[in-house]
Scaffold this motif. Sequence first.
Motif, PDB file in Angstrom:
ATOM      1  N   PHE B 229      44.377  42.716  27.665  1.00  0.00           N
ATOM      2  CA  PHE B 229      43.142  43.330  28.136  1.00  0.00           C
ATOM      3  C   PHE B 229      42.621  42.600  29.377  1.00  0.00           C
ATOM      4  N   VAL B 230      42.543  41.288  29.279  1.00  0.00           N
ATOM      5  CA  VAL B 230      41.977  40.496  30.376  1.00  0.00           C
ATOM      6  C   VAL B 230      42.840  40.613  31.627  1.00  0.00           C
ATOM      7  N   GLU B 231      44.150  40.569  31.454  1.00  0.00           N
ATOM      8  CA  GLU B 231      45.051  40.685  32.605  1.00  0.00           C
ATOM      9  C   GLU B 231      44.821  42.006  33.330  1.00  0.00           C
ATOM     10  N   ARG B 232      44.768  43.092  32.541  1.00  0.00           N
ATOM     11  CA  ARG B 232      44.611  44.427  33.113  1.00  0.00           C
ATOM     12  C   ARG B 232      43.288  44.524  33.868  1.00  0.00           C
ATOM     13  N   VAL B 233      42.221  44.175  33.169  1.00  0.00           N
ATOM     14  CA  VAL B 233      40.886  44.331  33.741  1.00  0.00           C
ATOM     15  C   VAL B 233      40.716  43.445  34.980  1.00  0.00           C
ATOM     16  N   ALA B 234      41.148  42.195  34.899  1.00  0.00           N
ATOM     17  CA  ALA B 234      40.961  41.280  36.033  1.00  0.00           C
ATOM     18  C   ALA B 234      41.756  41.776  37.242  1.00  0.00           C
ATOM     19  N   GLY B 235      42.955  42.302  36.999  1.00  0.00           N
ATOM     20  CA  GLY B 235      43.771  42.844  38.088  1.00  0.00           C
ATOM     21  C   GLY B 235      43.054  44.003  38.780  1.00  0.00           C
ATOM     22  N   TRP B 236      42.483  44.916  37.971  1.00  0.00           N
ATOM     23  CA  TRP B 236      41.759  46.063  38.554  1.00  0.00           C
ATOM     24  C   TRP B 236      40.526  45.605  39.307  1.00  0.00           C
ATOM     25  N   LEU B 237      39.820  44.619  38.768  1.00  0.00           N
ATOM     26  CA  LEU B 237      38.610  44.140  39.451  1.00  0.00           C
ATOM     27  C   LEU B 237      38.946  43.668  40.862  1.00  0.00           C
ATOM     28  N   ILE B 238      40.057  42.953  40.977  1.00  0.00           N
ATOM     29  CA  ILE B 238      40.482  42.488  42.302  1.00  0.00           C
ATOM     30  C   ILE B 238      40.749  43.695  43.206  1.00  0.00           C
ATOM     31  N   GLU B 239      41.476  44.687  42.645  1.00  0.00           N
ATOM     32  CA  GLU B 239      41.762  45.895  43.439  1.00  0.00           C
ATOM     33  C   GLU B 239      40.486  46.594  43.861  1.00  0.00           C
ATOM     34  N   LEU B 240      39.453  46.516  43.027  1.00  0.00           N
ATOM     35  CA  LEU B 240      38.184  47.181  43.331  1.00  0.00           C
ATOM     36  C   LEU B 240      37.315  46.342  44.268  1.00  0.00           C
ATOM     37  N   GLY B 241      37.856  45.219  44.739  1.00  0.00           N
ATOM     38  CA  GLY B 241      37.158  44.462  45.773  1.00  0.00           C
ATOM     39  C   GLY B 241      36.344  43.279  45.272  1.00  0.00           C
ATOM     40  N   HIS B 242      36.391  43.018  43.963  1.00  0.00           N
ATOM     41  CA  HIS B 242      35.664  41.847  43.451  1.00  0.00           C
ATOM     42  C   HIS B 242      36.391  40.580  43.879  1.00  0.00           C
ATOM     43  N   HIS B 243      35.618  39.560  44.189  1.00  0.00           N
ATOM     44  CA  HIS B 243      36.222  38.347  44.706  1.00  0.00           C
ATOM     45  C   HIS B 243      36.794  37.521  43.561  1.00  0.00           C
ATOM     46  N   GLN B 244      38.016  37.055  43.786  1.00  0.00           N
ATOM     47  CA  GLN B 244      38.727  36.175  42.855  1.00  0.00           C
ATOM     48  C   GLN B 244      37.815  35.130  42.189  1.00  0.00           C
ATOM     49  N   THR B 245      37.002  34.456  43.020  1.00  0.00           N
ATOM     50  CA  THR B 245      36.202  33.343  42.492  1.00  0.00           C
ATOM     51  C   THR B 245      34.974  33.824  41.732  1.00  0.00           C
ATOM     52  N   ALA B 246      34.681  35.135  41.778  1.00  0.00           N
ATOM     53  CA  ALA B 246      33.515  35.652  41.053  1.00  0.00           C
ATOM     54  C   ALA B 246      33.888  36.127  39.655  1.00  0.00           C
ATOM     55  N   ILE B 247      35.179  36.037  39.309  1.00  0.00           N
ATOM     56  CA  ILE B 247      35.637  36.566  38.031  1.00  0.00           C
ATOM     57  C   ILE B 247      35.992  35.411  37.096  1.00  0.00           C
ATOM     58  N   ARG B 248      35.339  35.351  35.950  1.00  0.00           N
ATOM     59  CA  ARG B 248      35.652  34.317  34.954  1.00  0.00           C
ATOM     60  C   ARG B 248      36.288  34.987  33.752  1.00  0.00           C
ATOM     61  N   THR B 249      37.354  34.406  33.256  1.00  0.00           N
ATOM     62  CA  THR B 249      38.064  35.054  32.162  1.00  0.00           C
ATOM     63  C   THR B 249      38.231  34.105  30.984  1.00  0.00           C
ATOM     64  N   GLU B 250      38.226  34.676  29.784  1.00  0.00           N
ATOM     65  CA  GLU B 250      38.561  33.935  28.572  1.00  0.00           C
ATOM     66  C   GLU B 250      39.584  34.788  27.825  1.00  0.00           C
ATOM     67  N   ARG B 251      40.790  34.206  27.618  1.00  0.00           N
ATOM     68  CA  ARG B 251      41.868  34.969  26.988  1.00  0.00           C
ATOM     69  C   ARG B 251      42.079  34.451  25.570  1.00  0.00           C
ATOM     70  N   TYR B 252      42.113  35.377  24.625  1.00  0.00           N
ATOM     71  CA  TYR B 252      42.190  34.996  23.216  1.00  0.00           C
ATOM     72  C   TYR B 252      43.615  34.890  22.683  1.00  0.00           C
ATOM     73  N   GLY B 253      44.612  35.026  23.508  1.00  0.00           N
ATOM     74  CA  GLY B 253      45.976  35.026  22.977  1.00  0.00           C
ATOM     75  C   GLY B 253      46.305  36.391  22.414  1.00  0.00           C
ATOM     76  N   GLY B 254      47.513  36.584  21.966  1.00  0.00           N
ATOM     77  CA  GLY B 254      47.920  37.912  21.494  1.00  0.00           C
ATOM     78  C   GLY B 254      48.050  38.857  22.680  1.00  0.00           C
ATOM     79  N   THR B 255      48.370  40.107  22.406  1.00  0.00           N
ATOM     80  CA  THR B 255      48.621  41.015  23.523  1.00  0.00           C
ATOM     81  C   THR B 255      47.667  42.184  23.539  1.00  0.00           C
TER      82      THR B 255
END
Lengths: 196, 255
Positions: B229-255
């Motif tokens: 989930f996090v990989e998908r969403v963070a990738g799209w956010l970048i495509e939508l113009g959000h800045h790399q450093t403005a995105i904080r992620t927490e990944r819970y493991g699993g797929t």
Amino acid sequence: MSFITRGFSGRSRERDERLPPGQTLVHDFPVLSAGPTPEVDTADWEFTIRTESGERRWSWDEFMRLEIEDVTTDIHCVTHWSKLGTSWRGVSLDTLFADVETDYDYVMAHSYGGYTTNVPLDELLDGKAWVAFEFDGEPLDPEHGGPARLLVPHLYFWKSAKWVRGLEMQPSDDPGFWEQNGYHLHGDPWKEERYW
Amino acid sequence: MSGVQQLQAAPRTGWHVAEVVETRRETPSAARITLDVDGWPGNLAGQHLDVRLTAPDGYTATRSYSIASSGDGERVVLAVDRLPDGEVSPFLVDELRAGDRLEVHGPLGAFFVWRPPADGGTGRPVQLIAGGSGVVPLVAIARAHAEAGDATPFRLLYSVRTPDDVFFADELETAARGPAPFAVEFVYTRRAPAGTDAPVGRITRERLAAGVIGADAAPVVYVCGSTGFVERVAGWLIELGHHQTAIRTERYGGT
Ligand SMILES: Cc1cc2nc3c(=O)[nH]c(=O)nc-3n(C[C@H](O)[C@H](O)[C@H](O)COP(=O)(O)OP(=O)(O)OC[C@H]3O[C@@H](n4cnc5c(N)ncnc54)[C@H](O)[C@@H]3O)c2cc1C
């Protein structure tokens, strides 16, 4: 101190000697990083070692002409998972440092995307660390740090900086990204050096 | 601020004995667990802790859990989702009861956290994006925002299987009604609420684009959930113009 939690038996699995304390064996490959995955094209990729006196720089093609090693090793993530017997290909840091002169004892690894992590130089030399670009016979996935990541398997895996772009020599052991955010400066899994 | 100063300023973490005050069903597959943690130094909104369980034969298992509460005091609230083939989560959800004791280590993490603006003014807008149990630290952040009465605009986009699977539904509704600006939008992946024609299905780039604060408003974005989930969403956010450093992620493991 540790005490029994009522009713908990765990999976009563056999304890694997290769697992450091507090670690659980996984068979998939979890991904943990602080932000989104940077996409780095090998055509643009560069690797540098910066010292007090100058800079050594490799392009992807130059890098591929260095001596390449196969590495099979266990890896341990601070979030409690370990994988055993993972296989990698990469360039040893002994090779990269062969003609680098420095009086500094500490290294700050820098990544595409801005990540940093600190490691003492003697934890990277003598066959202890690589810049890896293949995992399990395949080019390293961007998710796992491709095109290239640091591989320092005897420390917790946050030290194995993904998307690595260079190493900077420094006179003191200044904290990197996670180290500023509560993680241990050194990170030995066998001593459970997770947090400071 | 230099790293060294931060090291000195943050409270030290450690192992603590925790007693279960209450455990109750949060959703059909999850439990809300309230702990009384001896010597807990308090925590920031968004931090997590490690739970350690020990079996009679000395075997231990440790897992990380986000904290749904924040602030001073020794009460800590967790919410744990059961993974059917998991080792720890089925025990925490189905077996744990009031009076049981376990160990916790924390608080942990100083990056996936939110602090109200120190001067009481309006900070950068905040977009929270959760998948499933990934809403837990975001609930802590939303509540801290509500309690601070802070004027920063907040939005939560929450991907969840069905309306019954919403964690902290009451708290989210309270936050949305409170004076602090806070809006919640759901993406239902299996079943939408009866009587609505909300689309059902996994989040898409288009749903994301329509449901989050635009990149031109320069929000800080917190994304939490399974790795996929996090990989998908963070990738799209970048495509939508959000800045790399403005995105904080927490990944819970699993797929
Ligand atoms: C910082 C952090 C905070 C977390 N906060 C929460 C929280 O607030 N609430 C919560 O319910 N969980 C949370 N988790 C996940 C939690 O730590 C455990 O991974 C989860 O409870 C499963 O543990 P288990 O022992 O039941 O399963 P395990 O026995 O560890 O694993 C069972 C199987 O499921 C896979 N798996 C592990 N985790 C997941 C997952 N999350 N989704 C899908 N498959 C998985 C494993 O690879 C394995 O194949 C958090 C994780 C991290 C790293």
